[in-house]
Scaffold this active site. Structure first.
Site, PDB file in Angstrom:
ATOM      1  N   GLU A  38       0.834  -1.199   0.000  1.00 34.52           N
ATOM      2  CA  GLU A  38       0.000   0.000   0.000  1.00 34.52           C
ATOM      3  C   GLU A  38       0.869   1.248   0.000  1.00 34.52           C
ATOM      4  O   GLU A  38       1.967   1.235   0.562  1.00 34.52           O
ATOM      5  CB  GLU A  38      -0.895   0.038   1.252  1.00 34.52           C
ATOM      6  CG  GLU A  38      -1.867  -1.100   1.376  1.00 34.52           C
ATOM      7  CD  GLU A  38      -2.588  -1.106   2.724  1.00 34.52           C
ATOM      8  OE1 GLU A  38      -3.625  -1.782   2.823  1.00 34.52           O
ATOM      9  OE2 GLU A  38      -2.099  -0.454   3.668  1.00 34.52           O
ATOM     10  N   LYS A  40       2.159   4.554   1.487  1.00 31.77           N
ATOM     11  CA  LYS A  40       2.189   5.061   2.859  1.00 31.77           C
ATOM     12  C   LYS A  40       1.843   6.554   2.818  1.00 31.77           C
ATOM     13  O   LYS A  40       2.670   7.381   2.465  1.00 31.77           O
ATOM     14  CB  LYS A  40       3.562   4.832   3.495  1.00 31.77           C
ATOM     15  CG  LYS A  40       3.609   5.139   4.982  1.00 31.77           C
ATOM     16  CD  LYS A  40       4.943   4.751   5.573  1.00 31.77           C
ATOM     17  CE  LYS A  40       4.977   5.070   7.067  1.00 31.77           C
ATOM     18  NZ  LYS A  40       4.816   6.512   7.327  1.00 31.77           N
ATOM     19  N   CYS A 346      27.994  37.714  13.961  1.00 33.99           N
ATOM     20  CA  CYS A 346      28.071  39.162  14.129  1.00 33.99           C
ATOM     21  C   CYS A 346      28.442  39.460  15.580  1.00 33.99           C
ATOM     22  O   CYS A 346      27.851  38.916  16.517  1.00 33.99           O
ATOM     23  CB  CYS A 346      26.722  39.799  13.777  1.00 33.99           C
ATOM     24  SG  CYS A 346      26.602  41.549  14.211  1.00 33.99           S
TER      25      CYS A 346
END
Length: 361
Positions: A38, A40, A346
């Site tokens: 199947e 998912k 910085c």
């Protein structure tokens, strides 16, 4: 809501050899086996309870033992049957709530037109919508649903998973698509790769494929660990990758002063959304991959969520290596590399960007 039947998770696999090892463990335990495959679905797992054919309660998976009552929100999903065809004394099924890809695109278009921030991905929208206290919000989101298993059933008996799914479809449930049964694990692997090639054709996002033993009797014999059933496996697809052009590199300043380079990209569609920006992490990342402005680059979504540049494919003629500036792009103060980290920071504690990010934080 305390779940009478624990809603266990699936064991993940990332290679074909792991799938073959899973098959050997199954056959060593129960002999010859057949598998159902199947897609998912990338959504939110829920439990749906019915008494005498009437929907009475819906809850999220939560931690597998205790979830949240989301009955009123689930009732707003048109795909969910409030009354089943046929009478069943008690039935509890497990499903996945998701936002269809076309609905997600329209929702983000609406938000962009209204100047609102865009949603990151359909899975987060589905999970957030189903937990809204106001059910009218969930109703407007246009969610959908697929069921993929029976947790409890009174008066019903099935020999195989595909028989159970056929019965749920007859009752009115939107059952997840499946392929099989397959007796040869190599056929499962071939179909997994075919599914991956055609994943854009699904109306919902998928992040892998679920491999399940078809026989319900063999499932009982295989049992479960504390977290995962031994009769199923989730094969996770590698993140989808696309090529595009790196138009520019802009540097943002965080609340701790770290200068973070971000790629400005020629827009490209990846994993259900259009990506025009991606992280470049830090100076070492850029230098190690020799990423330059104007490059053709490979982009993916880390964890299918955060866009990032994976590598450079080719340089533009005349391009030069890129270096993060040694001055803050916001306040102009000196920016120095930390001794113990691969970051440039910085040095101005009064930098407006740092102050703004701190307030936001």
């Amino acid at each position: 809501v305390r779940h009478q039947v624990p809603m266990l998770s699936m064991q993940d696999a990332f290679s074909h050899d792991e799938i073959r090892a899973f098959d050997r463990r199954v056959r060593d335990a129960v002999g010859a086996a057949e598998y159902i495959l199947e897609p998912k679905i990338d959504g939110l797992s829920v439990s749906l309870e019915y008494r005498d054919g009437v929907f009475v309660r819906g809850s999220t998976r939560g931690d597998g033992v205790v979830g949240e009552d989301v009955t009123e929100n689930l009732k707003t999903i048109r795909a969910l049957p409030l009354q089943l065809r046929g009478s069943v004394a008690f039935l509890e099924v497990r499903g996945e709530v998701y936002m269809p890809k076309d609905r997600f695109a329209r929702l983000n278009e609406e938000r962009a037109a209204q100047g609102e921030p865009l949603f990151a991905n359909p899975r987060n929208v589905a999970a957030g919508s189903i937990r809204q206290l106001d059910s009218s919000v969930a109703a407007r989101r246009g969610l959908s649903l697929c069921v993929f298993g029976i947790l409890q059933a009174e008066g019903l008996a099935f020999a195989t998973h595909h028989e159970a799914m056929a019965a749920l479809t007859e009752m009115g449930f939107p059952a997840n698509r499946h392929w099989g049964p397959f007796a040869d694990i190599e056929d499962v692997i071939a179909e997994i790769e075919n599914m991956n090639r055609n994943r854009d054709q699904f109306p919902f996002g998928i992040d892998g494929a679920a491999i399940k033993v078809d026989s319900l009797g063999q499932r009982l014999a295989l049992g479960s660990t504390a977290k995962c059933p031994r009769w199923q496996l989730a094969y996770k697809y590698p993140p989808e990758q696309r090529r595009t052009k790196l138009l520019d590199i802009v540097v943002q300043v965080g609340r701790t002063g770290v200068l973070t380079p971000n790629a400005v990209l020629e827009p490209v569609h990846i994993a259900g959304t259009t990506v025009s920006r991606a992280t470049l992490h830090n100076s070492d990342f850029i230098a190690g991959r020799d990423i330059r402005i104007g490059d053709t680059v490979v982009v993916r979504k880390a964890g299918d969520i955060i866009p990032e540049v994976v590598r450079s494919v080719s340089h533009r003629e005349g391009s030069e290596p890129y270096f993060i500036p040694n001055v803050c792009p916001i306040c102009g103060a000196e920016a120095l590399r930390d001794e113990d980290e691969a970051v440039i920071r910085c040095q101005n504690i009064d930098c407006p960007a740092q102050l703004a990010r701190s307030i936001e934080h």
